[in-house]
Design a protein around this motif. Structure first.
Motif, PDB file in Angstrom:
ATOM      1  N   ASP A   1     -16.387   7.959  -4.219  1.00 52.11           N
ATOM      2  CA  ASP A   1     -15.787   6.624  -3.910  1.00 52.11           C
ATOM      3  C   ASP A   1     -14.764   6.692  -2.745  1.00 52.11           C
ATOM      4  O   ASP A   1     -14.579   6.015  -1.457  1.00 52.11           O
ATOM      5  N   ALA A   2     -14.678   7.923  -2.713  1.00 49.38           N
ATOM      6  CA  ALA A   2     -13.375   7.915  -1.518  1.00 49.38           C
ATOM      7  C   ALA A   2     -13.897   9.165  -0.404  1.00 49.38           C
ATOM      8  O   ALA A   2     -13.322   9.442   0.481  1.00 49.38           O
ATOM      9  N   LYS A   3     -15.019   9.664  -0.492  1.00 46.28           N
ATOM     10  CA  LYS A   3     -16.003  10.131   1.239  1.00 46.28           C
ATOM     11  C   LYS A   3     -14.869  11.582   1.238  1.00 46.28           C
ATOM     12  O   LYS A   3     -15.194  11.593   2.511  1.00 46.28           O
TER      13      LYS A   3
ATOM     14  N   LYS B   1     -15.026   2.959 -14.624  1.00 46.65           N
ATOM     15  CA  LYS B   1     -14.855   3.420 -13.989  1.00 46.65           C
ATOM     16  C   LYS B   1     -13.865   3.369 -13.583  1.00 46.65           C
ATOM     17  O   LYS B   1     -13.023   2.827 -13.496  1.00 46.65           O
ATOM     18  N   PRO B   2     -13.664   4.910 -12.742  1.00 43.03           N
ATOM     19  CA  PRO B   2     -12.212   5.026 -12.435  1.00 43.03           C
ATOM     20  C   PRO B   2     -11.600   4.163 -11.242  1.00 43.03           C
ATOM     21  O   PRO B   2     -13.032   4.225 -10.001  1.00 43.03           O
ATOM     22  N   LYS B   3     -11.052   3.816 -11.441  1.00 43.09           N
ATOM     23  CA  LYS B   3     -10.578   2.900 -10.418  1.00 43.09           C
ATOM     24  C   LYS B   3      -9.088   4.159  -9.053  1.00 43.09           C
ATOM     25  O   LYS B   3      -8.996   4.061  -9.239  1.00 43.09           O
ATOM     26  N   GLY B   4      -9.766   3.398  -8.288  1.00 48.52           N
ATOM     27  CA  GLY B   4      -9.150   4.633  -6.947  1.00 48.52           C
ATOM     28  C   GLY B   4      -7.706   3.512  -6.367  1.00 48.52           C
ATOM     29  O   GLY B   4      -7.721   2.655  -5.778  1.00 48.52           O
ATOM     30  N   VAL B   5      -5.904   4.190  -6.533  1.00 45.91           N
ATOM     31  CA  VAL B   5      -4.964   3.805  -6.854  1.00 45.91           C
ATOM     32  C   VAL B   5      -4.838   3.708  -5.316  1.00 45.91           C
ATOM     33  O   VAL B   5      -4.498   5.031  -4.953  1.00 45.91           O
ATOM     34  N   GLU B   6      -4.555   3.321  -4.249  1.00 49.90           N
ATOM     35  CA  GLU B   6      -4.735   3.991  -2.735  1.00 49.90           C
ATOM     36  C   GLU B   6      -2.715   3.485  -2.777  1.00 49.90           C
ATOM     37  O   GLU B   6      -3.139   1.831  -2.627  1.00 49.90           O
ATOM     38  N   LEU B   7      -1.804   4.305  -2.848  1.00 51.48           N
ATOM     39  CA  LEU B   7      -1.093   4.446  -2.370  1.00 51.48           C
ATOM     40  C   LEU B   7      -0.393   5.180  -0.542  1.00 51.48           C
ATOM     41  O   LEU B   7      -1.195   5.611   0.143  1.00 51.48           O
ATOM     42  N   THR B   8       0.322   4.369   0.054  1.00 49.61           N
ATOM     43  CA  THR B   8       0.686   5.026   1.493  1.00 49.61           C
ATOM     44  C   THR B   8       2.032   5.608   2.102  1.00 49.61           C
ATOM     45  O   THR B   8       3.288   5.809   0.252  1.00 49.61           O
ATOM     46  N   GLN B   9       2.096   5.489   2.471  1.00 46.51           N
ATOM     47  CA  GLN B   9       3.690   6.687   2.855  1.00 46.51           C
ATOM     48  C   GLN B   9       4.835   6.285   2.621  1.00 46.51           C
ATOM     49  O   GLN B   9       5.638   6.037   1.739  1.00 46.51           O
ATOM     50  N   ARG B  10       4.851   4.661   2.561  1.00 54.13           N
ATOM     51  CA  ARG B  10       5.586   3.426   2.648  1.00 54.13           C
ATOM     52  C   ARG B  10       6.084   3.831   0.568  1.00 54.13           C
ATOM     53  O   ARG B  10       7.214   3.434   0.166  1.00 54.13           O
ATOM     54  N   ASN B  11       5.034   3.715  -0.057  1.00 54.80           N
ATOM     55  CA  ASN B  11       4.881   3.565  -1.036  1.00 54.80           C
ATOM     56  C   ASN B  11       5.656   5.068  -1.802  1.00 54.80           C
ATOM     57  O   ASN B  11       7.264   4.707  -3.050  1.00 54.80           O
ATOM     58  N   ILE B  12       5.706   5.923  -1.280  1.00 57.60           N
ATOM     59  CA  ILE B  12       6.428   7.041  -2.069  1.00 57.60           C
ATOM     60  C   ILE B  12       7.490   7.091  -1.507  1.00 57.60           C
ATOM     61  O   ILE B  12       8.804   7.821  -2.313  1.00 57.60           O
ATOM     62  N   LEU B  13       7.642   6.928   0.231  1.00 54.85           N
ATOM     63  CA  LEU B  13       9.011   7.623   0.462  1.00 54.85           C
ATOM     64  C   LEU B  13      10.461   6.111  -0.301  1.00 54.85           C
ATOM     65  O   LEU B  13      11.295   6.565   0.073  1.00 54.85           O
TER      66      LEU B  13
ATOM     67  N   ARG C   1      -1.140  -0.359  -2.046  1.00 61.35           N
ATOM     68  CA  ARG C   1      -1.794  -1.793  -1.534  1.00 61.35           C
ATOM     69  C   ARG C   1      -2.670  -2.123  -1.794  1.00 61.35           C
ATOM     70  O   ARG C   1      -3.256  -2.981  -2.084  1.00 61.35           O
ATOM     71  N   GLY C   2      -3.590  -1.790  -3.110  1.00 59.57           N
ATOM     72  CA  GLY C   2      -4.247  -2.269  -3.787  1.00 59.57           C
ATOM     73  C   GLY C   2      -5.547  -1.099  -4.152  1.00 59.57           C
ATOM     74  O   GLY C   2      -5.537  -0.038  -4.212  1.00 59.57           O
ATOM     75  N   TYR C   3      -6.920  -1.260  -4.851  1.00 54.46           N
ATOM     76  CA  TYR C   3      -8.086  -0.787  -5.947  1.00 54.46           C
ATOM     77  C   TYR C   3      -8.714   0.082  -4.656  1.00 54.46           C
ATOM     78  O   TYR C   3      -9.984  -1.531  -3.702  1.00 54.46           O
ATOM     79  N   ARG C   4      -8.824   1.162  -4.118  1.00 57.10           N
ATOM     80  CA  ARG C   4     -10.227   1.333  -2.929  1.00 57.10           C
ATOM     81  C   ARG C   4     -11.395   0.755  -3.124  1.00 57.10           C
ATOM     82  O   ARG C   4     -12.550   1.272  -4.520  1.00 57.10           O
ATOM     83  N   GLY C   5     -12.461  -0.720  -2.517  1.00 53.28           N
ATOM     84  CA  GLY C   5     -13.313  -0.466  -2.043  1.00 53.28           C
ATOM     85  C   GLY C   5     -13.243  -1.909  -3.093  1.00 53.28           C
ATOM     86  O   GLY C   5     -14.596  -1.835  -3.459  1.00 53.28           O
ATOM     87  N   ASP C   6     -12.567  -2.351  -3.446  1.00 57.84           N
ATOM     88  CA  ASP C   6     -12.610  -3.141  -4.838  1.00 57.84           C
ATOM     89  C   ASP C   6     -11.911  -4.540  -4.644  1.00 57.84           C
ATOM     90  O   ASP C   6     -10.431  -4.602  -5.200  1.00 57.84           O
ATOM     91  N   SER C   7     -12.019  -5.071  -3.479  1.00 58.66           N
ATOM     92  CA  SER C   7     -11.064  -6.446  -3.020  1.00 58.66           C
ATOM     93  C   SER C   7     -10.412  -7.409  -5.160  1.00 58.66           C
ATOM     94  O   SER C   7      -9.889  -7.884  -4.761  1.00 58.66           O
ATOM     95  N   LYS C   8     -12.025  -7.806  -5.836  1.00 60.63           N
ATOM     96  CA  LYS C   8     -11.658  -8.057  -6.554  1.00 60.63           C
ATOM     97  C   LYS C   8     -10.719  -7.634  -7.567  1.00 60.63           C
ATOM     98  O   LYS C   8      -9.796  -8.718  -8.262  1.00 60.63           O
TER      99      LYS C   8
END
Length: 615
Positions: free
Chosen positions: A129-131, A205-217, A437-444
């Motif tokens: 999923d994360a390639k 099935k695990p969902k990929g939680v996308e976190l940005t630099q802004r989120n943690i900082l 910002r969203g789940y990787r590859g899962d806009s729904k």
């Protein structure tokens, strides 16, 4: 960095928000923060590494740490890592975990954690999923978990820390890549992807939680300047020892915020060595989960033995709890209670503090409910636990109790720069720049996670009191509705039962059933000491779940818990299971939460037996 005017938290009718003190600058990233720290404070100690010989610790200055990060980043670029590439990290919490995490970011890549307990099938989904193109693993066993996934030669794709991965990758690079590293760092900004953390979804099935630099900082910058959190994050001689999995965003956030706040960080890779590591490293701050503190309390109770010693321990345990509760009253502890507490400190409490190294001042607990009894006990012995709350989707903390402003049983006030409210249905909703910002590859799935007006739906039920403290009452999906229509939150019952020395895990059941029941597992490590304290012969772990004396002790514990709830909420029956819930058998998550759905399915026959038998 933009400072907003400080103002008091906003609280009204189920809504609570902490002011944003600092907005994350658009260009700021973790690599830029670390690069600046190494430039400004090269000789200050950033980390202490455990020595290969003995149980001592070796200081690593910011200059030394940056030199090693830079060297590994050069090697990664020489290996072929391109900006935006994903590299898997599969290892226990360690210095090397942190080193590779930062080096991958310096090379422009993204470190994707895989829990060290993951199976090949679980890892396969993440890698697909994360390639993911490369992986850094701790040892041969973890390499073997990943080996079937890759079609090309493993040596080209997977590097083993135990086989000197740091040196092997470093040798690939050279100083000619330094300008490229700087260019890649400068090209990143606050909206660059920081990591993807895979968490279980509703389908399994695990969902990929996308976190940005802004989120943690956002969290790293705002927490330390809160006056009631500053004593945790900084201070002369501040030290913390990390042992929770850095694959979980909670530990990874703590690692980053502490490094930014000039706290010396150490790592304890093997939980079996945790006690000795605590005693030699001597942390002033510690991050933990409730199960750790339950085990400390239960071990202290069991070590007290029997007779007078056991009665003395339990008496002073109650004194600590009573003293802690009195601290929340206008009049405070009485003279009699203060005197007893001082005696308890000399006889009992100081020895428990010594288990943690003797210098520990603050503890933060998260990941699961702590329970009021443990909260009062540890504060009463001089180790206040600041319980907090957050999700992977909120980049870890979104609420936390403060130094000098604790409501035991709650998960505290909003973390600086975050907002929370309760929906009409009682669900906790969150907002802030720390939200993913969203789940990787899962806009729904991403769309379904938010309300129409942009609030994250946590799936947790709770309430906010008049002072803005959040109280979590249970999971929305775990709320039990009995056949009689009674709504029962299982967490309070489970928390109380887990305080018994020989109980490891509890799952309260009864949805659409005529009464509430419980599945219980035993703490095999605690059994010998408990049996000795009761004057019993050793009870074999393999047969303990059917032993009449064990069953009688648990029955007594259940009856005691039942006195705290109504008849409809009380546990009518229980079943002791033959083995514990673990990450290995799939009944615990890596962050030590019980996988309710899997347990219900795996022990369906036992549950059927509970409800089909005559009452």
């Amino acid at each position: 960095m933009t400072h907003k005017a400080e103002s008091e938290s906003v609280t009204h009718r189920g809504y609570s928000a902490a002011p944003v003190h600092i907005e994350v600058p658009a260009a700021l990233t973790i690599p830029k923060v670390l690069r600046q720290k190494a430039t400004e404070r090269p000789r200050e100690v950033a980390i202490e590494r455990k020595s290969a010989l003995g149980n001592s610790w070796v200081s690593v200055t910011w200059k030394e740490f940056m030199t090693e990060i830079q060297a590994v980043a050069r090697g990664l670029i020489a290996l072929g890592v391109q900006p935006g590439d994903n590299v898997a990290l599969m290892a226990h919490t360690s210095y090397e975990w942190a080193l590779f995490d930062f080096a991958i970011q310096f090379a422009g890549g993204c470190a994707i954690p895989i829990y060290e307990t993951s199976s090949t099938s679980q890892a396969e989904w993440i890698i697909k999923d994360a390639k993911i193109k490369w992986a850094i693993v701790e040892n041969i066993a973890m390499r073997d978990v990943l080996q079937p996934i890759y079609k090309r030669k493993t040596a080209e794709r997977v590097f083993v820390i135990a086989e000197d991965a740091v040196a092997r990758i470093t040798r690939l690079g050279s100083a000619k890549y330094d300008a490229e590293i700087d260019a890649r760092i400068d090209a990143q900004n606050a909206d660059t992807l920081w990591t993807v953390v895979y968490t279980s979804g509703t389908t399994g099935k695990p969902k990929g939680v996308e976190l940005t630099q802004r989120n943690i900082l956002h969290l790293c910058l705002n927490g330390p300047i809160d006056p009631n959190l500053a004593p945790i994050f900084s201070g002369k001689g501040n030290r913390t020892l990390l042992f929770l999995p850095m694959a979980h965003v909670f530990a990874r956030f703590i690692n980053m915020v502490m490094l930014m706040s000039d706290t010396v960080v150490g790592y304890s890779p093997d939980i079996r060595n945790l006690l000795s590591d605590l005693q030699t490293f001597k942390p002033k701050f510690m991050l933990g989960v409730p199960r750790v503190f339950e085990k400390v309390y239960n071990a202290a109770d069991a070590r007290a033995g029997s007779g007078f010693q056991l009665r003395m321990f339990r008496h002073f345990a109650e004194v600590a709890i009573e003293y802690s509760k009195a601290l929340d009253t206008p009049q405070g502890p009485s003279i009699r209670l203060r005197a007893e507490h001082e005696l308890g400190d000399r006889l009992i409490y100081s020895k428990i503090r010594d288990i943690f190294g003797g210098d520990l001042k603050y503890i933060i607990s998260g990941g699961a409910p702590l329970g009021e009894r443990l909260g009062y006990f540890f504060r009463g012995i001089g180790l206040p636990i600041l319980e907090g709350y957050g999700l992977t989707e909120s980049c870890a903390p979104t609420a936390v109790n403060r130094v000098g402003n604790i409501r035991i049983g709650s998960v505290g006030l909003p973390y600086p720069g975050t907002a929370m409210k309760i929906s009409p249905e009682g669900e906790i909703l969150l907002q802030g720049d720390h939200i993913f910002r969203g789940y990787r590859g899962d806009s729904k799935a991403t769309a379904a996670a938010f309300t129409e007006d942009g609030w994250l739906q946590t799936g947790d039920m709770g309430q906010i009191d008049s002072e803005g403290f959040l109280w979590v009452t249970g999971r929305k999906k775990e709320l039990i509705v009995t056949a009689g229509g009674k709504n029962v939150a299982p967490a309070p019952l489970e928390d109380q039962l887990r305080s018994h020395p020989i109980i490891s895990q509890v799952l309260v059941i009864g949805d659409k059933k005529p009464f509430i029941a419980a599945l219980i597992t035993l703490d095999e490590e605690a059994l010998p000491q408990w049996a000795a304290s009761q004057g019993l012969e050793p009870i074999p772990a393999g047969t303990a779940y059917t032993d009449p004396q064990i069953l009688a002790a648990i029955d007594s514990a259940v009856k005691k818990v039942n006195t705290t709830v109504s008849r409809a909420e009380s546990i009518r029956k229980f079943k002791v299971l033959p083995y514990d819930f673990t990450t290995g058998n799939g009944y615990l998550t890596p962050s030590m939460k019980v996988r309710r759905k899997e347990v219900l399915e795996g022990f369906a026959d036992e549950i059927e037996e509970i409800y089909s038998a005559k009452k």
